[in-house]
Design an enzyme around this catalytic site. Structure first.
Site, PDB file in Angstrom:
ATOM      1  N   CYS A   1      -6.234  -5.723  -7.463  1.00 49.86           N
ATOM      2  CA  CYS A   1      -6.120  -4.920  -6.130  1.00 49.86           C
ATOM      3  C   CYS A   1      -5.546  -6.264  -4.928  1.00 49.86           C
ATOM      4  O   CYS A   1      -5.254  -5.799  -4.110  1.00 49.86           O
ATOM      5  CB  CYS A   1      -7.240  -4.344  -5.561  1.00 49.86           C
ATOM      6  SG  CYS A   1      -8.888  -5.304  -5.478  1.00 49.86           S
ATOM      7  N   HIS A   2      -5.801  -7.388  -5.535  1.00 47.34           N
ATOM      8  CA  HIS A   2      -5.333  -8.457  -4.603  1.00 47.34           C
ATOM      9  C   HIS A   2      -3.920  -8.269  -4.461  1.00 47.34           C
ATOM     10  O   HIS A   2      -3.348  -9.144  -3.655  1.00 47.34           O
ATOM     11  CB  HIS A   2      -5.751  -9.968  -5.254  1.00 47.34           C
ATOM     12  CG  HIS A   2      -5.623 -10.213  -6.430  1.00 47.34           C
ATOM     13  ND1 HIS A   2      -6.229  -9.511  -7.594  1.00 47.34           N
ATOM     14  CD2 HIS A   2      -4.642 -11.042  -6.869  1.00 47.34           C
ATOM     15  CE1 HIS A   2      -5.301 -10.242  -8.749  1.00 47.34           C
ATOM     16  NE2 HIS A   2      -4.474 -11.098  -8.082  1.00 47.34           N
TER      17      HIS A   2
ATOM     18  N   ASN B   1     -12.925  -0.802  -5.524  1.00 47.60           N
ATOM     19  CA  ASN B   1     -12.513  -1.015  -6.759  1.00 47.60           C
ATOM     20  C   ASN B   1     -13.701  -1.823  -7.640  1.00 47.60           C
ATOM     21  O   ASN B   1     -14.383  -2.810  -6.955  1.00 47.60           O
ATOM     22  CB  ASN B   1     -11.309  -1.784  -6.961  1.00 47.60           C
ATOM     23  CG  ASN B   1     -10.814  -2.550  -8.169  1.00 47.60           C
ATOM     24  OD1 ASN B   1     -11.400  -2.128  -9.281  1.00 47.60           O
ATOM     25  ND2 ASN B   1      -9.859  -3.398  -8.190  1.00 47.60           N
TER      26      ASN B   1
ATOM     27  N   TYR C   1       0.811  -1.114  -0.127  1.00 47.17           N
ATOM     28  CA  TYR C   1       0.044   0.022  -0.087  1.00 47.17           C
ATOM     29  C   TYR C   1       0.940   1.267   0.169  1.00 47.17           C
ATOM     30  O   TYR C   1       0.595   2.266  -0.657  1.00 47.17           O
ATOM     31  CB  TYR C   1      -0.908   0.004   1.158  1.00 47.17           C
ATOM     32  CG  TYR C   1      -1.875  -1.236   1.197  1.00 47.17           C
ATOM     33  CD1 TYR C   1      -2.987  -0.962   0.578  1.00 47.17           C
ATOM     34  CD2 TYR C   1      -1.792  -2.183   1.889  1.00 47.17           C
ATOM     35  CE1 TYR C   1      -4.200  -1.844   0.415  1.00 47.17           C
ATOM     36  CE2 TYR C   1      -2.756  -3.375   1.973  1.00 47.17           C
ATOM     37  CZ  TYR C   1      -3.913  -3.177   1.199  1.00 47.17           C
ATOM     38  OH  TYR C   1      -4.652  -4.098   1.091  1.00 47.17           O
TER      39      TYR C   1
ATOM     40  N   GLU D   1      -1.436 -17.193  -8.841  1.00 49.52           N
ATOM     41  CA  GLU D   1      -0.727 -16.348  -9.958  1.00 49.52           C
ATOM     42  C   GLU D   1       0.683 -16.835  -9.920  1.00 49.52           C
ATOM     43  O   GLU D   1       1.307 -17.053 -10.662  1.00 49.52           O
ATOM     44  CB  GLU D   1      -0.819 -15.074  -9.536  1.00 49.52           C
ATOM     45  CG  GLU D   1      -2.269 -14.338 -10.065  1.00 49.52           C
ATOM     46  CD  GLU D   1      -2.143 -12.849  -9.892  1.00 49.52           C
ATOM     47  OE1 GLU D   1      -1.290 -12.127  -9.736  1.00 49.52           O
ATOM     48  OE2 GLU D   1      -3.348 -12.237 -10.350  1.00 49.52           O
TER      49      GLU D   1
END
Length: 89
Positions: free
Chosen positions: A47-48, A39, A16, A74
């Site tokens: 945003c994850h 979002n 952040y 991912e």
């Protein structure tokens, strides 16, 4: 904030704080979190991929466990594709 977060590469994370610095407001970490919570496109604007500076995952509009699973998925997919690319060469 959403534009900056859209630049985070697949399977990578940013804090952040780093997002706040990149948008020119280094003390606006809470504002970054608020923008990400609102979002409207959570998979298109990833945003994850934004985590806490101290190593924690932080919150996610779909739940913290979903955030953790998305990050791990991912990374696993990136490893699979990188391994396959090396074998093909």
């Amino acid at each position: 904030v959403l534009e900056e977060v859209s630049k985070i590469p697949f399977a990578e994370v940013r804090t952040y704080e780093s997002i706040a610095r990149r948008i020119g407001s280094p003390k606006a970490t809470r504002a970054v979190g608020t923008a990400l919570r609102k979002n409207p496109y959570p998979l298109l604007v990833p945003c994850h991929r934004v985590v806490k500076s101290g190593g924690g995952y932080g919150e996610y509009s779909r739940g913290r466990q979903v955030k953790v699973k998305l990050i791990k998925l991912e990374k696993a997919l990136k490893n699979i594709f990188c391994l396959n690319r090396e074998k093909a060469v």
